[in-house]
Enzyme design. Sequence first.
Site, mmCIF file in Angstrom:
data_model
loop_
_atom_site.group_PDB
_atom_site.id
_atom_site.type_symbol
_atom_site.label_atom_id
_atom_site.label_comp_id
_atom_site.label_asym_id
_atom_site.label_seq_id
_atom_site.Cartn_x
_atom_site.Cartn_y
_atom_site.Cartn_z
ATOM 1 N N GLU A 1 9.832 -15.215 -10.024
ATOM 2 C CA GLU A 1 8.993 -14.071 -9.647
ATOM 3 C C GLU A 1 8.556 -13.230 -10.835
ATOM 4 O OE1 GLU A 1 10.911 -11.435 -6.833
ATOM 5 O OE2 GLU A 1 12.799 -11.588 -7.880
ATOM 6 N N LYS B 1 6.954 -4.378 -3.756
ATOM 7 C CA LYS B 1 8.370 -4.034 -3.629
ATOM 8 C C LYS B 1 8.825 -4.057 -2.176
ATOM 9 C CE LYS B 1 12.415 -2.816 -5.006
ATOM 10 N NZ LYS B 1 13.230 -3.939 -5.502
ATOM 11 N N ARG C 1 5.592 -0.299 -5.936
ATOM 12 C CA ARG C 1 5.498 -1.054 -4.675
ATOM 13 C C ARG C 1 4.524 -2.230 -4.785
ATOM 14 N NH1 ARG C 1 6.974 2.315 0.004
ATOM 15 N NH2 ARG C 1 5.516 1.113 1.240
ATOM 16 N N CYS D 1 0.824 -1.204 0.000
ATOM 17 C CA CYS D 1 0.000 0.000 0.000
ATOM 18 C C CYS D 1 0.860 1.257 0.000
ATOM 19 C CB CYS D 1 -0.880 0.029 1.233
ATOM 20 S SG CYS D 1 -1.877 -1.428 1.444
ATOM 21 N N HIS E 1 20.396 -36.194 -4.752
ATOM 22 C CA HIS E 1 19.606 -36.630 -3.592
ATOM 23 C C HIS E 1 18.114 -36.360 -3.784
ATOM 24 C CE1 HIS E 1 23.249 -37.511 -1.404
ATOM 25 N NE2 HIS E 1 23.717 -36.331 -1.755
ATOM 26 N N TRP F 1 -2.903 -2.789 -1.480
ATOM 27 C CA TRP F 1 -2.490 -4.165 -1.788
ATOM 28 C C TRP F 1 -3.287 -5.033 -0.825
ATOM 29 C CZ3 TRP F 1 0.182 -8.240 0.659
ATOM 30 C CH2 TRP F 1 0.770 -9.186 -0.189
ATOM 31 N N LYS G 1 14.741 -15.058 -9.210
ATOM 32 C CA LYS G 1 14.516 -14.022 -10.236
ATOM 33 C C LYS G 1 13.597 -14.564 -11.320
ATOM 34 C CE LYS G 1 15.374 -11.297 -8.684
ATOM 35 N NZ LYS G 1 15.920 -10.893 -7.439
ATOM 36 N N GLU H 1 19.239 -17.427 -5.962
ATOM 37 C CA GLU H 1 18.832 -16.100 -6.412
ATOM 38 C C GLU H 1 18.405 -16.129 -7.888
ATOM 39 O OE1 GLU H 1 17.919 -13.491 -5.196
ATOM 40 O OE2 GLU H 1 18.217 -11.919 -6.673
ATOM 41 N N ASN I 1 -2.055 2.179 5.743
ATOM 42 C CA ASN I 1 -1.127 1.103 5.386
ATOM 43 C C ASN I 1 -0.864 0.295 6.647
ATOM 44 O OD1 ASN I 1 -0.878 2.349 2.947
ATOM 45 N ND2 ASN I 1 1.284 2.864 3.132
ATOM 46 N N GLY I 2 -0.769 -1.009 6.511
ATOM 47 C CA GLY I 2 -0.480 -1.838 7.687
ATOM 48 C C GLY I 2 -1.634 -2.776 7.976
HETATM 49 C C1 F6R Z 1 13.096 -10.514 -4.839
HETATM 50 C C2 F6R Z 1 12.826 -9.497 -3.873
HETATM 51 C C3 F6R Z 1 12.352 -9.905 -2.519
HETATM 52 C C4 F6R Z 1 13.027 -9.037 -1.452
HETATM 53 C C5 F6R Z 1 12.446 -9.333 -0.062
HETATM 54 C C6 F6R Z 1 13.147 -8.548 1.017
HETATM 55 O O1 F6R Z 1 13.525 -9.971 -6.042
HETATM 56 O O2 F6R Z 1 12.948 -8.347 -4.144
HETATM 57 O O3 F6R Z 1 12.600 -11.251 -2.278
HETATM 58 O O4 F6R Z 1 14.393 -9.263 -1.475
HETATM 59 O O5 F6R Z 1 11.081 -9.024 -0.047
HETATM 60 O O6 F6R Z 1 13.073 -7.179 0.764
HETATM 61 P P1 F6R Z 1 14.021 -6.148 1.458
HETATM 62 O O7 F6R Z 1 15.401 -6.397 0.981
HETATM 63 O O8 F6R Z 1 13.508 -4.812 1.033
HETATM 64 O O9 F6R Z 1 13.916 -6.370 2.933
#
Ligand code: F6R
Length: 610
Positions: free
Chosen positions: A490, A605, A27, A2, A506, A74, A487, A483, A100-101
Amino acid sequence: MCGIVGYIGERNSIPILIEGLKRLEYRGYDSAGVGVIIDNTCKVIKSKGKVSVLEDKIKKNYISSPFGIAHTRWATHGEPNEINAHPHFNGDNTLFLIHNGIIENFTVLKKELQSKGYEFRSETDSEVLVHLIDRFLKKGNNLLEAVRYALNEVQGTYGIAVGYLNEPDKIVVAKKGSPLVIGIGDNENFIASDVNALIAHTSQVVYLEDGEVAAVYKDRFEAKTIDDELIQKEIEEVTIELNEISRGDYKHFMLKEIMEQPQSVKNSFRGRLLYEEGTSKLGGLVGYEQRIAESDRIIICACGTSWHAGLVGEYMLEQFTGIPVEVEYASEFRYRNPIVTKKDTILFISQSGETADTLAAMKEAKRRGALVLGICNAVGSSIARESKAGVYIHAGPEIGVASTKAFTSQLVVLALITILIARRRNLSLIDGQSIIRELDLIPEKISQILELNDHIEAIAEKFVNAKNFLYLGRGYNFPVALEGALKLKEISYIHAEGYPAAEMKHGPIALIDENMPTVFIAPKDSVYDKVLSNIEEVNARNGKIIAITTESDSHLDEMAEFTIQIPNTIRMLMPILTAVPLQLLAYHIAVKKGLNVDQPRNLAKSVTVE
Ligand code: F6R
């Protein structure tokens, strides 16, 4: 997640609110709304979907007002639709609120309010706040007081903004666990949940802390704690430039941010390398270096991509400092009664600095007496403010939801912390200097990798229809495998798993057939030969192989369907390089599938709810 924007001044708030909401789109959200005071009435306009839909709807209503608050939602409680979108009204439409929250005790509060005759229109937890404030207004309090009293009854997290017809000279805001910043203008003031929404108008900001409320007028603001103590807030200067949060000529923020990495990585170590002494200098850790070096244990706590960076940090710190390191998911750390002592140092890594799980874990670690340090990108963020000391990664604003440049900068900062501590223990001057020399070369090597963009795009073309992917690496490159898989899944919605290469036999090996692409991260390092054996095992089962390697190698060229050759570096820094082709691979596959890579479905985000 949000987003909140608000304006009070002399201009028409609508374009400012819409522009602010658009800057918060990254976000992640599913509906949006604005509330204004106009011709002695409160007017709320909401819509499901994109901010542009809301914008069209507002245009049809021809509204103009120097007072407005706006929100992107959101969904957490109640599906994404117009009714559940914010602002929420009180019963007689004189009071409206955005939030928000999460209000944790909303069921109890709702029942209580309903028993007193309050009617609810939405399924949200947020709506209880507007009725609760209304109740205190009806008892004769002014808006600021009513908000304070209401929040005293609330459990959970909030960043709120409230407008009230009878007090149209102020927006009342409050914060607990969800960011809220006031932007100071000239005879106009702004509010937002993220400075990115403000910087087009002002660089002067005031960050509210947890448990604070403020009445924001067009020419001043008044801040208090929710327990009624007046507080003097400091006005701070934000240094983010508008072009840093603009897409420029790039098709997507994600591509821009991948391409920025030679510079963002350089920014992360600029001015922090002490060449002659073979160590680093981190302003945010001054005075704590010896305490960290004497730790019994280092715990790294984070979520998602930042957690993957933490895993690489574990390899670095254990190899060079000899201090035992554990890496924890912030969400698990908080709830499993972790053993933490005063001799522990806990590093909390967060790009946004707002991740609810990481923030909560940090507060818990503080309570238990450990030395708590933050590694953040977003300046002034909650985690940065909450930590005793810490290091900014200086990657610049990251707008694409999938984290790219923040990851490589987190790795740089972890390397800097490693040499800082290791030099106080047993890393020799010569070894310290050689790490620094290698670090200095990393930006140029990333530039060389980015020149492979077309080659990687051509590889991506072949895998657009893949349903599953496996990513395998060993040692320092095992976290990179995780990672790379994250990527891809997502942004392309292709199922992908990362594993330590040796673990394949395994279990995951059962998945290998001619339809299963496997990405091997196989730089020429001490475990290269072992990875080759794993590649043989996939080949024997007709799996398709993409190999990231560091040297032309006829053996590997024969075994892998596609190879991506990148420059070499020392093992501890290799993940900074191997991550880059995986970012590009995921990006191109997702773009070729026609997906919105900057705002993937269901993702936000900064994840400000637990
Ligand atoms: C993946 C991604 C998320 C963040 C996670 C933590 O591309 O962006 O997995 O890494 O939500 O976010 P931060 O680093 O902002 O605490």
